[in-house]
Design a protein around this motif. Structure first.
Motif, mmCIF file in Angstrom:
data_model
loop_
_atom_site.group_PDB
_atom_site.id
_atom_site.type_symbol
_atom_site.label_atom_id
_atom_site.label_comp_id
_atom_site.label_asym_id
_atom_site.label_seq_id
_atom_site.Cartn_x
_atom_site.Cartn_y
_atom_site.Cartn_z
ATOM 1 N N UNK A 6 16.816 57.649 -0.529
ATOM 2 C CA UNK A 6 16.406 57.660 -1.760
ATOM 3 C C UNK A 6 15.925 59.400 -2.067
ATOM 4 N N UNK A 7 16.484 59.777 -3.088
ATOM 5 C CA UNK A 7 16.121 61.373 -3.176
ATOM 6 C C UNK A 7 15.415 61.258 -4.889
ATOM 7 N N UNK A 8 14.268 61.933 -4.999
ATOM 8 C CA UNK A 8 13.673 61.862 -6.124
ATOM 9 C C UNK A 8 13.480 63.228 -6.598
ATOM 10 N N UNK A 9 14.082 63.507 -7.790
ATOM 11 C CA UNK A 9 14.131 65.026 -8.238
ATOM 12 C C UNK A 9 12.690 65.483 -8.685
ATOM 13 N N UNK A 10 12.484 66.653 -8.743
ATOM 14 C CA UNK A 10 11.239 67.379 -8.935
ATOM 15 C C UNK A 10 10.523 66.874 -10.286
ATOM 16 N N UNK A 11 11.792 66.929 -11.383
ATOM 17 C CA UNK A 11 11.443 66.566 -12.787
ATOM 18 C C UNK A 11 11.667 65.165 -12.969
ATOM 19 N N UNK A 12 11.825 64.128 -12.037
ATOM 20 C CA UNK A 12 12.201 62.863 -12.567
ATOM 21 C C UNK A 12 10.926 62.240 -13.289
ATOM 22 N N UNK A 13 11.413 61.424 -14.133
ATOM 23 C CA UNK A 13 10.445 60.946 -15.207
ATOM 24 C C UNK A 13 10.014 59.453 -14.863
ATOM 25 N N UNK A 14 8.925 59.010 -14.910
ATOM 26 C CA UNK A 14 8.724 57.551 -14.542
ATOM 27 C C UNK A 14 8.523 56.984 -15.916
ATOM 28 N N UNK A 117 13.428 68.181 -21.927
ATOM 29 C CA UNK A 117 12.977 68.751 -20.648
ATOM 30 C C UNK A 117 13.795 68.736 -19.376
ATOM 31 N N UNK A 118 15.102 68.655 -19.616
ATOM 32 C CA UNK A 118 15.946 68.830 -18.621
ATOM 33 C C UNK A 118 16.139 67.796 -17.629
ATOM 34 N N UNK A 119 15.335 66.662 -17.749
ATOM 35 C CA UNK A 119 15.254 65.435 -17.080
ATOM 36 C C UNK A 119 16.714 64.751 -16.933
ATOM 37 N N UNK A 120 17.319 64.600 -15.572
ATOM 38 C CA UNK A 120 18.455 63.844 -15.353
ATOM 39 C C UNK A 120 18.143 62.569 -14.598
ATOM 40 N N UNK A 121 16.859 62.380 -14.024
ATOM 41 C CA UNK A 121 16.730 60.880 -13.369
ATOM 42 C C UNK A 121 15.478 60.486 -13.803
ATOM 43 N N UNK A 122 15.563 59.103 -13.981
ATOM 44 C CA UNK A 122 14.649 58.284 -14.469
ATOM 45 C C UNK A 122 14.303 57.063 -13.406
ATOM 46 N N UNK A 123 12.829 56.829 -13.252
ATOM 47 C CA UNK A 123 12.286 55.573 -12.586
ATOM 48 C C UNK A 123 11.879 54.623 -13.296
ATOM 49 N N UNK A 124 12.251 53.303 -13.521
ATOM 50 C CA UNK A 124 11.894 52.117 -14.288
ATOM 51 C C UNK A 124 11.023 51.293 -13.732
ATOM 52 N N UNK A 147 19.527 56.411 -12.402
ATOM 53 C CA UNK A 147 18.504 55.374 -12.668
ATOM 54 C C UNK A 147 18.001 54.954 -11.424
ATOM 55 N N UNK A 148 16.814 54.812 -10.993
ATOM 56 C CA UNK A 148 16.047 54.327 -10.005
ATOM 57 C C UNK A 148 15.261 53.044 -10.578
ATOM 58 N N UNK A 149 15.411 51.871 -9.720
ATOM 59 C CA UNK A 149 14.878 50.474 -10.414
ATOM 60 C C UNK A 149 13.954 50.125 -9.314
ATOM 61 N N UNK A 150 12.639 50.434 -9.079
ATOM 62 C CA UNK A 150 11.858 49.736 -7.876
ATOM 63 C C UNK A 150 11.604 48.397 -8.438
ATOM 64 N N UNK A 151 12.321 47.290 -7.667
ATOM 65 C CA UNK A 151 12.332 45.917 -8.123
ATOM 66 C C UNK A 151 10.819 45.350 -7.767
ATOM 67 N N UNK A 152 10.137 45.811 -7.011
ATOM 68 C CA UNK A 152 8.797 45.340 -6.688
ATOM 69 C C UNK A 152 7.712 45.782 -7.558
ATOM 70 N N UNK A 153 7.977 46.638 -8.397
ATOM 71 C CA UNK A 153 6.979 47.367 -9.353
ATOM 72 C C UNK A 153 7.406 46.694 -10.615
ATOM 73 N N UNK A 154 7.728 45.466 -10.971
ATOM 74 C CA UNK A 154 8.128 44.754 -11.993
ATOM 75 C C UNK A 154 7.976 43.283 -11.951
ATOM 76 N N UNK A 155 7.874 42.610 -13.025
ATOM 77 C CA UNK A 155 7.880 41.063 -12.712
ATOM 78 C C UNK A 155 8.805 40.508 -14.168
ATOM 79 N N UNK A 156 8.916 39.190 -14.011
ATOM 80 C CA UNK A 156 9.466 38.439 -14.916
ATOM 81 C C UNK A 156 8.837 37.067 -15.134
ATOM 82 N N UNK A 157 9.104 36.215 -15.848
ATOM 83 C CA UNK A 157 8.951 34.914 -16.030
ATOM 84 C C UNK A 157 10.240 33.805 -15.892
ATOM 85 N N UNK A 158 9.857 32.616 -15.682
ATOM 86 C CA UNK A 158 10.885 31.510 -15.821
ATOM 87 C C UNK A 158 11.496 31.470 -17.172
#
Length: 199
Positions: A6-14, A117-124, A147-158
């Motif tokens: 995984x590579x994260x840009x210096x200006x990646x937006x969360x 802002x010149x952002x090309x990478x986002x983390x959701x 787009x990076x999608x950290x699956x353990x930093x989110x939740x959902x419902x039945x």
């Protein structure tokens, strides 16, 4: 299959989606991933420490709706773990208000702000995995973001669906991960991988 680092840009937006008190309401049913909020805060802290941009997204359901996220109701507020971090970073910060699933259909215009802002990478990260997070990731991919999608930093419902079908929160999470990753809308990763790369 060999895993690409995984590579994260210096200006990646969360992009922190809908971490609101209303999601603690029994209205939603059974949730998964009790570690979601902890991992979300780990990401926010890492982003704020590095001076990278953080976007806080809030879902404003119409006042007349029955949603626990409706405007003017306590459930519309951010959870304390997020609210206490807002404004604390050294980098740019944006609050986006929306009333639909995608953070790209909110105010102010997220795409315009990121591109300005010149952002090309986002983390959701945030709530819910298969709803607003997935929709935002799909649109982000369509708009050309990495787009990076950290699956353990989110939740959902039945959830109940058509034809008497239903799916558990974990089943929905797996389906979202396979669909996004396999369809190349986003790269599904872990919080640990993202934070390690950001540092």
């Amino acid at each position: 299959m060999e895993k690409t680092p995984v590579e994260v840009a210096g200006n990646a937006a969360l992009v922190v989606v809908d971490v609101q008190k209303g999601f603690e309401d029994p209205f939603w049913g059974r949730r998964n991933n009790p570690d979601a909020e902890r991992n979300i805060t780990v990401l926010i802290d890492a982003w704020q420490e590095s001076g990278r941009p953080v976007v806080f997204v809030r879902h404003d359901s119409p006042e007349q709706s029955r949603s626990p996220l409706r405007v003017g109701y306590e459930g519309n507020d951010f959870k304390d773990v997020v609210e206490e971090r807002r404004g604390k970073g050294s980098g740019p910060e944006l609050l986006v208000r929306k009333s639909v699933n995608s953070a790209f259909y909110g105010e102010p215009d997220l795409d315009g702000w990121l591109k300005g802002a010149g952002v090309r990478q986002i983390v959701i990260a945030g709530i819910q995995t298969n709803m607003c997070n997935e929709t935002t990731a799909r649109m982000g991919g369509n708009l050309g973001y990495d787009v990076l999608f950290p699956l353990d930093a989110m939740h959902t419902f039945d959830l109940a669906g058509p034809f008497g079908w239903s799916a558990t929160a974990d089943e929905l999470t797996r389906a979202t991960a396979v669909s996004l990753h396999g369809g190349r809308f986003a790269r599904v990763v872990s919080t640990e991988e993202v934070v390690a790369a950001a540092r």
